[in-house]
Design a protein around this motif. Structure first.
Motif, PDB file in Angstrom:
ATOM      1  N   LEU A  67       0.820  -1.207   0.000  1.00 44.56           N
ATOM      2  CA  LEU A  67       0.000   0.000   0.000  1.00 44.56           C
ATOM      3  C   LEU A  67       0.855   1.257   0.000  1.00 44.56           C
ATOM      4  O   LEU A  67       0.536   2.233  -0.676  1.00 44.56           O
ATOM      5  CB  LEU A  67      -0.942   0.006   1.211  1.00 44.56           C
ATOM      6  N   ALA A  68       1.942   1.232   0.761  1.00 43.40           N
ATOM      7  CA  ALA A  68       2.830   2.397   0.820  1.00 43.40           C
ATOM      8  C   ALA A  68       3.519   2.630  -0.521  1.00 43.40           C
ATOM      9  O   ALA A  68       3.705   3.773  -0.944  1.00 43.40           O
ATOM     10  CB  ALA A  68       3.865   2.216   1.924  1.00 43.40           C
ATOM     11  N   GLU A  69       3.893   1.556  -1.200  1.00 43.63           N
ATOM     12  CA  GLU A  69       4.544   1.685  -2.507  1.00 43.63           C
ATOM     13  C   GLU A  69       3.596   2.279  -3.542  1.00 43.63           C
ATOM     14  O   GLU A  69       4.017   3.021  -4.423  1.00 43.63           O
ATOM     15  CB  GLU A  69       5.044   0.326  -2.984  1.00 43.63           C
ATOM     16  N   ARG A  70       2.334   1.948  -3.450  1.00 42.82           N
ATOM     17  CA  ARG A  70       1.342   2.469  -4.398  1.00 42.82           C
ATOM     18  C   ARG A  70       0.762   3.792  -3.936  1.00 42.82           C
ATOM     19  O   ARG A  70      -0.067   4.377  -4.610  1.00 42.82           O
ATOM     20  CB  ARG A  70       0.214   1.464  -4.588  1.00 42.82           C
ATOM     21  N   ASP A  71       1.185   4.248  -2.756  1.00 43.73           N
ATOM     22  CA  ASP A  71       0.699   5.504  -2.174  1.00 43.73           C
ATOM     23  C   ASP A  71      -0.816   5.501  -2.027  1.00 43.73           C
ATOM     24  O   ASP A  71      -1.492   6.469  -2.338  1.00 43.73           O
ATOM     25  CB  ASP A  71       1.160   6.701  -3.004  1.00 43.73           C
ATOM     26  N   GLU A  72      -1.335   4.365  -1.555  1.00 42.59           N
ATOM     27  CA  GLU A  72      -2.773   4.244  -1.317  1.00 42.59           C
ATOM     28  C   GLU A  72      -3.020   4.352   0.182  1.00 42.59           C
ATOM     29  O   GLU A  72      -2.175   3.972   0.985  1.00 42.59           O
ATOM     30  CB  GLU A  72      -3.295   2.900  -1.829  1.00 42.59           C
ATOM     31  N   PRO A  73      -4.183   4.847   0.547  1.00 45.36           N
ATOM     32  CA  PRO A  73      -4.499   4.916   1.976  1.00 45.36           C
ATOM     33  C   PRO A  73      -4.668   3.522   2.557  1.00 45.36           C
ATOM     34  O   PRO A  73      -5.126   2.604   1.887  1.00 45.36           O
ATOM     35  CB  PRO A  73      -5.813   5.695   2.022  1.00 45.36           C
ATOM     36  N   GLY A  74      -4.257   3.374   3.783  1.00 45.46           N
ATOM     37  CA  GLY A  74      -4.384   2.102   4.458  1.00 45.46           C
ATOM     38  C   GLY A  74      -5.819   1.842   4.890  1.00 45.46           C
ATOM     39  O   GLY A  74      -6.717   2.648   4.649  1.00 45.46           O
ATOM     40  N   PRO A  75      -6.062   0.717   5.549  1.00 49.93           N
ATOM     41  CA  PRO A  75      -7.416   0.355   5.943  1.00 49.93           C
ATOM     42  C   PRO A  75      -8.041   1.308   6.947  1.00 49.93           C
ATOM     43  O   PRO A  75      -9.250   1.428   7.008  1.00 49.93           O
ATOM     44  CB  PRO A  75      -7.271  -1.040   6.539  1.00 49.93           C
ATOM     45  N   ALA A  76      -7.238   2.031   7.719  1.00 49.67           N
ATOM     46  CA  ALA A  76      -7.789   2.929   8.736  1.00 49.67           C
ATOM     47  C   ALA A  76      -7.937   4.362   8.218  1.00 49.67           C
ATOM     48  O   ALA A  76      -8.415   5.236   8.934  1.00 49.67           O
ATOM     49  CB  ALA A  76      -6.906   2.926   9.971  1.00 49.67           C
ATOM     50  N   ALA A  77      -7.534   4.606   6.987  1.00 47.91           N
ATOM     51  CA  ALA A  77      -7.599   5.970   6.453  1.00 47.91           C
ATOM     52  C   ALA A  77      -9.040   6.350   6.158  1.00 47.91           C
ATOM     53  O   ALA A  77      -9.866   5.536   5.795  1.00 47.91           O
ATOM     54  CB  ALA A  77      -6.767   6.075   5.173  1.00 47.91           C
TER      55      ALA A  77
END
Length: 81
Positions: A67-77
């Motif tokens: 998720l960090a590599e794709r710059d996507e928000p995590g499950p808690a975002a």
């Protein structure tokens, strides 16, 4: 996601209700609190033992890295507007 949060929130509602019921069912509050904490601790230990096979820290860490590599928000975002 909302169902998960609702399920987790049940502990905040059920724990005081159960503890109050246990304390109220005894003649002496001190004994009720003692029994209540004993039962709640036993339930927590049993839950930990039953759920331990599903805990996979390596899998969760790998998912968070992806998720960090794709710059996507995590499950808690929170959702973006």
């Amino acid at each position: 996601m909302k169902a998960t949060v609702a399920f987790y929130s049940l502990g905040g509602v059920l724990a005081p209700l159960l503890m109050g019921w246990i304390v109220g069912a005894t003649e002496e509050p001190r004994l009720g609190y003692s029994q209540g904490f004993l039962w709640m601790g036993a339930a927590m230990c049993l839950g930990a033992v039953l759920l331990a096979p599903w805990i996979r820290p390596e899998r969760d860490a790998a998912r968070l890295r992806r998720l960090a590599e794709r710059d996507e928000p995590g499950p808690a975002a929170s959702p973006r507007s």
